[in-house]
Design an enzyme around this catalytic site. Sequence first.
Site, PDB file in Angstrom:
ATOM      1  N   GLY A   1      38.342 111.848  30.024  1.00  0.00           N
ATOM      2  CA  GLY A   1      36.966 111.998  29.544  1.00  0.00           C
ATOM      3  C   GLY A   1      36.772 112.921  28.360  1.00  0.00           C
TER       4      GLY A   1
ATOM      5  CE1 TYR B   1      46.107  99.874  26.287  1.00  0.00           C
ATOM      6  CE2 TYR B   1      45.573  97.721  25.376  1.00  0.00           C
ATOM      7  CZ  TYR B   1      45.194  99.002  25.736  1.00  0.00           C
ATOM      8  OH  TYR B   1      43.898  99.409  25.540  1.00  0.00           O
TER       9      TYR B   1
END
Length: 244
Positions: A10, A152
């Site tokens: 975050g 990914y």
Amino acid sequence: MNRTVLVTGGAKGIGYAISKLFSQNNYNVIINYLNSEKEALSLQSLLDKDGYTTMVYKADVRIREQVEEMIDKGISKFGSIDVVVNNAGISQQKLFTEIDENEWDNMINVHVKGMYNCCQCVLPYMIGRKQGKIINISSIWGITGGSCEVHYSTAKAAMIGFTKSLAKELGPSNIQVNCVAPGIIDTEMNGFLNDDEREVLIDDTPLLRFGKPEEIAYTVLYLASRQADFITGQVISPNGGYVI
């Protein structure tokens, strides 16, 4: 009482925008980080100065004990965790034949095991209250696949499957689970692109620009809101028309 959101990863990029926007909408925000302590503390200082309530917490989402402790301390401090945003992630461009086992395992563990740990640790609390929101940050490459990003793309696709399955399981407990799959967003993670590569991607995007982290944050904020209580198991892809 203000609601509380946990944002993994975050402190930077999309996670930074999510943490900031939720704070500005009167959420208590738990800003999780692993390697970005300077950025996390800077964001906390900025938000606290404006009167918002935050908690910065270092935890490796791959490690169960650290996640358990983070969630326990978040609930102890704020009284609840109402929303979890599984945003922590890494990226790498590499030919599939050159991806080594450690790189493969780390990509899967950060995205998939991290999401598993955060969800499984917070769910006993959410189920007990019969309410909660889980929002997983995937990618358009989890939808279409990306060349030279097999590990990914695999991890991001797994997040989509996880979202749909868990949404079905948690529906009777009034817990909504959704996925946001951003397109090309102008963040540090895409800083490796050279000018020619950026131009090609922009030309392939009908809106002729990269997305902004704040535009992803607004999508997440909506899914976390009570106005989205009838939305679950969905994949929303703000991508400027790159994938239609």
